[in-house]
Design an enzyme around this catalytic site. Structure first.
Site, PDB file in Angstrom:
ATOM      1  N   TYR A 154      10.946   9.001   6.454  1.00  0.00           N
ATOM      2  CA  TYR A 154      10.188   8.476   7.556  1.00  0.00           C
ATOM      3  C   TYR A 154      10.312   6.895   7.618  1.00  0.00           C
ATOM      4  CZ  TYR A 154       6.304   5.768   9.858  1.00  0.00           C
ATOM      5  OH  TYR A 154       5.599   4.969  10.570  1.00  0.00           O
ATOM      6  N   THR A 214       6.283  -0.426  11.592  1.00  0.00           N
ATOM      7  CA  THR A 214       5.407  -0.032  10.417  1.00  0.00           C
ATOM      8  C   THR A 214       5.896  -1.006   9.193  1.00  0.00           C
ATOM      9  OG1 THR A 214       4.943   1.618   8.756  1.00  0.00           O
ATOM     10  CG2 THR A 214       7.048   1.824   9.606  1.00  0.00           C
ATOM     11  N   ASP A 215       4.660  -1.280   8.340  1.00  0.00           N
ATOM     12  CA  ASP A 215       5.058  -1.905   7.159  1.00  0.00           C
ATOM     13  C   ASP A 215       5.858  -1.220   6.177  1.00  0.00           C
ATOM     14  OD1 ASP A 215       3.084  -0.229   6.436  1.00  0.00           O
ATOM     15  OD2 ASP A 215       1.667  -1.803   5.605  1.00  0.00           O
ATOM     16  N   GLU A 216       5.927   0.256   6.260  1.00  0.00           N
ATOM     17  CA  GLU A 216       6.603   0.976   5.409  1.00  0.00           C
ATOM     18  C   GLU A 216       8.172   0.582   5.210  1.00  0.00           C
ATOM     19  OE1 GLU A 216       5.519   4.914   4.772  1.00  0.00           O
ATOM     20  OE2 GLU A 216       3.545   4.690   5.790  1.00  0.00           O
ATOM     21  N   LYS A 222      12.184   4.707  10.699  1.00  0.00           N
ATOM     22  CA  LYS A 222      11.833   3.645  11.360  1.00  0.00           C
ATOM     23  C   LYS A 222      12.719   2.398  11.256  1.00  0.00           C
ATOM     24  CE  LYS A 222       8.503   3.191  13.370  1.00  0.00           C
ATOM     25  NZ  LYS A 222       8.535   3.325  15.033  1.00  0.00           N
TER      26      LYS A 222
END
Length: 356
Positions: free
Chosen positions: A158, A132-134, A162
């Site tokens: 989260y 993810t870009d997060e 990741k």
């Protein structure tokens, strides 16, 4: 043969369906079937000999070892993850278990399997990790979009879990030589998305005449990627990506949350008019969630320049397709909105209510 983890979830099931629509290479689909995993997503594949579904946990390395030995896949495409920021705030342990420990177990199983392959099979094998870009943190309004060289600055349980999984994948390549690929995507939307995420939640609540909750001032920005485009990007990376490299997959569609909600309301006004006026009347601002990143944006030039991939859907075309799918599949929505889902919504939003 390829092995897909999390292939009954939102992005995973779209990938499996797209894969088998485009080729005859079989898929072994490993999914634990948690609340967001749904076999009905894969109903179109019932009786299809190319699809081998196995209910199981990626943390169960013995199971993964057995599947690898039995099916001998040429690639692993790793979607399986806990993925909802709000749930990670309320219960981070599950995120560490699945996203960190699960990825570790999967990497170890893949390493052992890969080491036993012939030289030719080793050269062809790939472990593709979907992220993810997060992991990159939050951008200010004036900042350039995330590139693959951005430092990791995760701000939620989260995204931290990741980020940890991304680092493990990188380490297994550099330490053990495992041929890995990593993709970091922007916010996905489309068919089969569980209605805890913004777009399906707003569609479901609007049709039910319920409040449309928007965190804070509604000005948080995300880059929106239609799930079908994401799947095509993953296929390109799997086919032609350079081992050890990371590819950002984005939609080039930066939108604020309030823009998203208002767009959905306006389209529903046209496609499924309410009896009492515009759906915009249901918009309700609620207190922001802790650590809410202000802006994400993906610079997807690397995958475009090196692999020739670009999204095919604009946000306008993708959101119209998405709303149409949910309108045509209300039975699916009702099926996933069971008691535990309603309890979760009450838990998450009960302290975030405001009349402003």
């Amino acid at each position: 043969m390829i092995l897909v983890t999390g292939g009954a979830g939102f992005i995973g099931s779209n990938f499996v369906l797209d894969w088998l629509q485009g080729c005859d290479e079989p898929v072994v689909n490993l999914d634990r079937l948690t609340y967001a995993g749904n076999l009905s997503n894969l109903a179109a594949l019932q009786g299809d000999s190319r699809h081998h579904f196995v209910q199981g946990d990626i943390c169960d390395q013995a199971l993964v070892d057995r599947l690898l030995a039995e099916y001998r896949p040429r690639a692993i495409v790793h979607f399986a993850a806990e993925s909802h920021v709000d749930r990670s705030i309320h219960g981070p342990r599950d995120f560490v278990r699945t996203n960190v420990e699960g990825t570790f177990s999967l990497l170890e199983a893949a390493r052992g399997y890969w080491a036993r392959l012939s030289n030719e099979e080793q050269a062809e094998f790939r472990f593709l990790h979907v992220s993810t870009d997060e992991v990159y943190g939050s951008l200010a309004a004036e900042d350039s979009p995330f590139t693959e060289r951005n430092a990791y600055e995760p701000n939620s349980p989260y995204s931290a879990s990741k980020a940890a999984s991304d680092h493990l994948v990188r380490a297994w390549h550099h330490t053990y030589g495992l041929p890995v690929l990593t993709t970091n995507c922007s916010n996905n939307y489309g068919p089969y998305q569980f209605p805890e995420k913004l777009i399906p939640l707003v569609i479901a609540n609007a049709l039910a005449g319920k409040a449309l909750p928007i965190y804070g001032d509604g000005q948080n920005v995300r880059d929106w990627l239609y799930v079908g485009d994401h799947c095509s990007g993953i296929r390109e990376v799997l086919a032609r990506g350079v081992v050890g490299e990371t590819y950002n997959i984005g939609g080039w569609n930066e939108k604020t949350n309030i823009e998203i909600v208002e767009t959905i309301c306006d389209l529903l006004d046209d496609l499924a008019p309410a009896a009492e006026g515009s759906y915009r009347r249901l918009i309700a601002f609620v207190p922001d969630r802790p650590g809410h990143d202000r802006r994400y944006a993906i610079d997807a030039r690397k995958i475009a320049d090196e692999l020739g991939w670009r999204p095919q859907e604009t946000f306008e075309s993708g959101i119209r397709k998405t709303i149409g799918w949910y309108l045509d599949n209300q039975a699916w929505v009702e099926h996933v909105q069971d008691g535990s889902y309603r309890d979760w919504l009450e838990t998450n939003y009960r302290l975030r209510r405001s009349d402003r």
